[in-house]
Design an enzyme around this catalytic site. Structure first.
Site, PDB file in Angstrom:
ATOM      1  N   TYR A 141       0.834  -1.202   0.000  1.00 16.40           N
ATOM      2  CA  TYR A 141       0.000   0.000   0.000  1.00 16.40           C
ATOM      3  C   TYR A 141       0.870   1.253   0.000  1.00 16.40           C
ATOM      4  O   TYR A 141       0.619   2.206  -0.748  1.00 16.40           O
ATOM      5  CB  TYR A 141      -0.909  -0.050   1.226  1.00 16.40           C
ATOM      6  N   LYS A 176       1.015   4.098  -2.917  1.00 20.97           N
ATOM      7  CA  LYS A 176       0.640   5.481  -2.625  1.00 20.97           C
ATOM      8  C   LYS A 176       1.776   6.461  -2.899  1.00 20.97           C
ATOM      9  O   LYS A 176       1.527   7.611  -3.290  1.00 20.97           O
ATOM     10  CB  LYS A 176       0.166   5.595  -1.172  1.00 20.97           C
TER      11      LYS A 176
END
Length: 306
Positions: free
Chosen positions: A167, A171
């Protein structure tokens, strides 16, 4: 629905808009006068399954309030799906003016236990998805000489969090993607910005809350509603933000923060060049005071939201 002039006449695609922050963004854009493509594949938090219901439910909310909206259930991870959702905006509203890349999944796990499937799925939705939808919209923005992208990044990438290597990487990749879009398309008056949102949503409802400190943090997050983020997104989509480009914002309840972007903070120079030994003896000791600690997001955002 009471409309103002901020997004009047604009056509906006919002991905992952069946619930949480995405839903709030779709509703806020419609309330400001935009026609909205509500995209949501209806998958579970880990990306499994499909359910057309959430997208249609949000469309119904917008229509009931007097706005304009259509549903789309394409997957952002599929380039053809991204093209389809832009085509829906063009077919339904005649043009496309803004894209909000909000769709996401979570497959958390410690790095040394993370599978390539866990990495791949999160990158495909967050990073590839943001690329796919942006790439599908870009030619239309270029031809009309206007357009706005808003991408969702995260302090998990900007600062760091445990057990989120996939993640966090996705991002941070979105930050680089957004900046490149801003640079490449600025001559066509197309803008691209990021927001790191703090808001209670399905995406963060899986945060561990085993200790008292963790429970206290979750309680604070639950105070931060998605509509606070949606207001900032609506602004960035509007013509009022025509001179805001390539920036990283954070919305934390009633706070709007501007994030720094990596720049050199300190340097050392040695005329005769460096050896391994001289780096150890001189370079690193001289730079060490400027090192960043291994913080996680909660340690940097140590004050209560207001």
């Amino acid at each position: 629905m009471t409309k103002t002039s901020m997004l009047e006449g604009k056509s906006i695609v919002v991905t992952g808009a069946g619930g949480g922050i995405g839903r709030a963004i779709a509703l806020a854009a419609a309330a400001e006068g935009a026609s909205v493509v509500v995209n949501d594949i209806g998958a579970a938090l880990d990306g499994s399954g499909e359910n057309a219901g959430p997208a249609h439910q949000v469309v119904a909310e917008i229509l009931d309030a007097g706005g304009e909206a259509v549903a789309d259930t394409s997957s952002v991870s599929d380039p053809a799906g991204a093209e389809a959702m832009i085509a829906i905006a063009l077919d339904s509203f005649g043009h496309i003016d803004g894209v909000v890349n909000n769709a996401g999944v979570l497959r958390d796990g410690f790095f040394h236990k993370m599978s390539t499937d866990q990495l791949d799925q999160v990158l495909k939705v967050h990073l590839y998805g943001s690329f796919n939808v942006s790439r599908a919209a870009a030619p239309h923005f270029k031809d009309q000489g206007s357009g706005a992208f808003v991408h969702m990044t995260s302090t998990s990438g900007l600062i760091g969090n445990l057990a989120q290597a996939n993640y966090s990487a996705a991002k941070m990749g979105i930050v680089g993607l957004s900046k490149s879009i801003a640079l490449d398309l600025q001559r066509f008056d197309v803008r691209s910005n990021c927001i790191a949102p703090f808001a209670w949503s399905r995406m963060i409802s899986s945060i561990k809350a085993d200790t008292d400190d963790q429970k206290a943090r979750v309680a604070k997050l639950q105070q931060m509603t998605p509509d606070k983020v949606a207001t900032m997104v609506a602004y960035l989509l509007s013509d009022a933000a025509r001179d805001v480009n390539g920036q990283i914002f954070c919305v934390r309840n009633n706070e709007i923060l501007l994030f720094s972007q990596p720049r050199p903070v300190r340097s050392v120079h040695r005329g005769e060049g460096w050896t391994v030994a001289s780096i150890a003896e001189h370079a690193i000791p001289a730079l060490r005071s400027a090192f960043y600690p291994l913080d996680v997001s909660a340690e940097v955002f140590s004050w209560d939201p207001v």
